[in-house]
Design an enzyme around this catalytic site. Structure first.
Site, PDB file in Angstrom:
ATOM      1  N   ASP A 138      54.080  75.668 -36.544  1.00  0.00           N
ATOM      2  CA  ASP A 138      55.552  76.788 -37.862  1.00  0.00           C
ATOM      3  C   ASP A 138      54.726  76.554 -38.945  1.00  0.00           C
ATOM      4  O   ASP A 138      54.725  75.497 -39.893  1.00  0.00           O
ATOM      5  CB  ASP A 138      56.741  76.319 -37.288  1.00  0.00           C
ATOM      6  CG  ASP A 138      57.755  76.897 -38.006  1.00  0.00           C
ATOM      7  OD1 ASP A 138      57.226  78.843 -39.696  1.00  0.00           O
ATOM      8  OD2 ASP A 138      58.257  76.811 -38.555  1.00  0.00           O
TER       9      ASP A 138
ATOM     10  N   LYS B  32      55.158  78.552 -45.075  1.00  0.00           N
ATOM     11  CA  LYS B  32      55.399  77.458 -45.726  1.00  0.00           C
ATOM     12  C   LYS B  32      54.775  76.595 -46.737  1.00  0.00           C
ATOM     13  O   LYS B  32      53.062  77.313 -47.024  1.00  0.00           O
ATOM     14  CB  LYS B  32      55.828  76.046 -45.186  1.00  0.00           C
ATOM     15  CG  LYS B  32      56.434  76.447 -43.914  1.00  0.00           C
ATOM     16  CD  LYS B  32      56.456  75.689 -42.976  1.00  0.00           C
ATOM     17  CE  LYS B  32      57.578  75.603 -41.462  1.00  0.00           C
ATOM     18  NZ  LYS B  32      59.086  75.087 -41.648  1.00  0.00           N
TER      19      LYS B  32
ATOM     20  N   ASP C 189      60.598  82.181 -41.450  1.00  0.00           N
ATOM     21  CA  ASP C 189      59.779  80.682 -41.257  1.00  0.00           C
ATOM     22  C   ASP C 189      62.025  80.021 -40.489  1.00  0.00           C
ATOM     23  O   ASP C 189      62.190  78.994 -40.171  1.00  0.00           O
ATOM     24  CB  ASP C 189      60.372  80.435 -42.455  1.00  0.00           C
ATOM     25  CG  ASP C 189      60.065  78.413 -42.894  1.00  0.00           C
ATOM     26  OD1 ASP C 189      59.100  78.376 -41.866  1.00  0.00           O
ATOM     27  OD2 ASP C 189      60.495  77.526 -43.779  1.00  0.00           O
TER      28      ASP C 189
ATOM     29  N   ARG D 166      65.613  80.538 -33.821  1.00  0.00           N
ATOM     30  CA  ARG D 166      66.917  80.771 -33.542  1.00  0.00           C
ATOM     31  C   ARG D 166      66.655  81.687 -32.619  1.00  0.00           C
ATOM     32  O   ARG D 166      67.380  82.565 -31.838  1.00  0.00           O
ATOM     33  CB  ARG D 166      67.833  80.998 -34.606  1.00  0.00           C
ATOM     34  CG  ARG D 166      67.302  82.625 -35.441  1.00  0.00           C
ATOM     35  CD  ARG D 166      68.069  82.177 -37.065  1.00  0.00           C
ATOM     36  NE  ARG D 166      68.108  81.275 -37.189  1.00  0.00           N
ATOM     37  CZ  ARG D 166      68.192  80.557 -38.535  1.00  0.00           C
ATOM     38  NH1 ARG D 166      69.604  81.633 -39.662  1.00  0.00           N
ATOM     39  NH2 ARG D 166      67.987  79.309 -39.537  1.00  0.00           N
TER      40      ARG D 166
END
Length: 503
Positions: free
Chosen positions: A267, A274, A344, A348
């Site tokens: 991720d 990030k 980010d 979900r």
């Protein structure tokens, strides 16, 4: 290969390179825990002065190694602190599990080990066995020099060794610990060696020879089905997404459990990128998918009469010209549209596809597991998972985690949070809204929209799923395998059978 044995022998008379006993910290000084009585008798009155000379207090995790000089059949006595005695059964089980884990790391150079920790019933046998196996775990795939070799023989000494329930607990503990360590291996594997296609292959290989059937849906199949969450998140990567569906169908199931796991193999945050330091451990973002996969395999290998359908939602969230953009509208499997505002908050989205697929099977219960939000780490720290959902599911899940020390804390889904999920002006649902407060709650409320009102729980394991610190009891650094035992024990409860190791 290490061989494991359940024996009823006296620790004072057992021939092993090292004998391990537990020690309790009391107001009157240190005393040996249950299982160490013969050792205390062998040393006599000289034991407490010896411990005092060594500065050993019995604090949890503390270790003292003492040559026995012929006092015992073993040349080395290893005392492991268990903290203060307690009447709380769950706390006692956890103390035993942690002590066994510490013992595993404190005796790594011994060829044979005898564990004389408290093991008077099946539950204690289970926790000694699982604790040792988990504490001995080491990930050495990429090391030029392999980690220290494990003991060739490990004996769990128990006065209950001849009882059928203790034998069952001992055998099942090895199976479940194997599932947990398999999760740890996957979580610890760098993302360059565990892309979504590679992870799908790993799952297929792990299920080979079991009663679990595996179906892998590639990007073309996902496009035909309209799995917009997986395709949107995985669109920025050169490694395309996968949805791995697992089926375990016993002959006469008494319940049907659906499991859904987040499997983001890396991720970066996508276009909502990030900070560099925040990416260091993002290989762990597939822990949910690893957990539900190994839990399914363990349930099948235990032969529990519970049908399981599991969905490992695999994607890599990367940055490229084909990445999803804030403001994009994605269509989830089944037709629900979602406005994506934070790349980010991708977990979900992939879970939504898996949940929508799970609902079609009309299971009795759905549980999803994910390293989902930093909000829940802020709220609960790194040792406790958040549990959302139906009270009749969340309660039993929390209870299922007690014996193995996997703590889950119930969290609410208030109406104002649900309103935020429905706050998009261009789509059916809003994936995110950048309000700082209650972000973890909003993520869970979003997931509930795809459960069709079925009994459901969401476990956010972002905190306890990966240990960035040093080893602690049965937990080693890196992936923890958190929630595997919770799911297996929950399935036991659904089957109407007591946990074999409940004592």
């Amino acid at each position: 290969m290490t061989s494991y044995h359940l024996r009823g022998a006296s620790p004072a008379k057992t021939r092993a390179d090292a004998v391990v006993v537990g020690a309790l910290r009391t107001p009157k000084g240190v005393r040996l825990a249950d299982g160490g009585e013969d050792v205390a008798d062998a040393f006599g009155r000289g034991l407490r002065p010896l411990l005092s000379t060594l500065g050993f207090t019995g604090k949890a995790g503390e270790v003292a190694r003492v040559p026995t000089g012929g006092t015992l059949a073993s040349p080395l006595l290893v005392r492991v602190g268990m903290g203060a005695p307690t009447e709380d059964r769950a706390a006692t089980l956890l103390a035993v599990r942690r002590a066994a884990g510490v013992a595993a790391r404190s005796t790594s150079n011994a060829a044979s080990i005898a564990l004389a920790l408290p093991a008077g019933d099946a539950a204690l046998v289970r926790n000694v066995t699982e604790g040792y196996l988990l504490g001995a775990y080491a990930f050495g795939r990429y090391l030029s020099k392999a980690p220290d070799e494990k003991a060739g023989s490990v004996s769990v000494l128990s006065p209950a060794s001849r009882r059928a329930e203790a034998t069952t607990a001992f055998e099942e503990a090895q199976l479940v610990a194997g599932a947990v360590t398999a999760v740890r291996d996957w979580v610890n594997t760098p993302a360059n060696d565990l892309t979504p296609p590679q992870f799908a292959d790993e799952i297929t290989a792990a299920a080979k020879g079991s009663k679990v059937k595996v179906k892998v849906l590639d990007e073309e199949h996902l496009a035909e089905l309209g799995c917009g969450g997986l395709l949107g998140v995985g669109g920025g990567s050169t490694a395309p997404p996968r949805l791995v569906e697992l089926r375990y169908s016993p002959a006469q199931p008494v319940a049907h459990l659906a499991l859904v796991g987040k499997g983001i193999t890396f991720d970066s945050g996508g276009l909502t990128i990030k900070q560099g330091s925040s990416m260091e451990t993002m290989k762990c973002d597939m822990a949910g998918a690893a957990t539900i996969t190994q839990a399914t395999l363990a349930i099948a290998r235990l032969g529990l009469p519970v049908k399981v359908t599991a969905y490992a939602c695999l994607a890599e969230n990367m940055v490229s010209g084909s990445s999803m953009r804030p403001g994009d509208v994605l269509t989830i499997y089944g037709g629900t549209t979602v406005e994506m505002l934070n790349a980010d908050a991708e977990g979900r989205l992939v879970l939504a596809d898996g949940l929508a697929r799970a609902v079609e099977q009309k299971p009795d219960v759905i549980v999803d597991v994910a390293t989902l939000t930093g909000h829940m780490v802020m709220a609960l720290g790194t040792k406790v998972a958040a549990a959302f959902g139906s009270d009749d599911v969340v309660g039993p899940l929390i209870e299922a985690g007690r014996e193995s020390g996997e703590k889950h804390w119930p969290m609410p889904l208030p109406p104002d949070i649900v309103e935020r999920v429905h706050g998009s002006k261009v789509a059916d649902l809003a994936q995110h809204d950048w309000v700082r407060w209650g972000g973890g709650l909003m993520a869970a409320a979003f997931l509930r929209e795809f459960t069709d009102g079925l009994p459901w729980a969401h476990l956010d394991i972002a905190g306890p799923g990966f240990n960035t610190g040093s080893a602690n009891g049965h937990l080693t650094a890196g992936g923890t395998g958190f929630a595997v035992t919770t799911l297996v024990d929950y399935a036991r409860g659904l089957s109407g059978a007591s946990v074999a190791s409940a004592g």
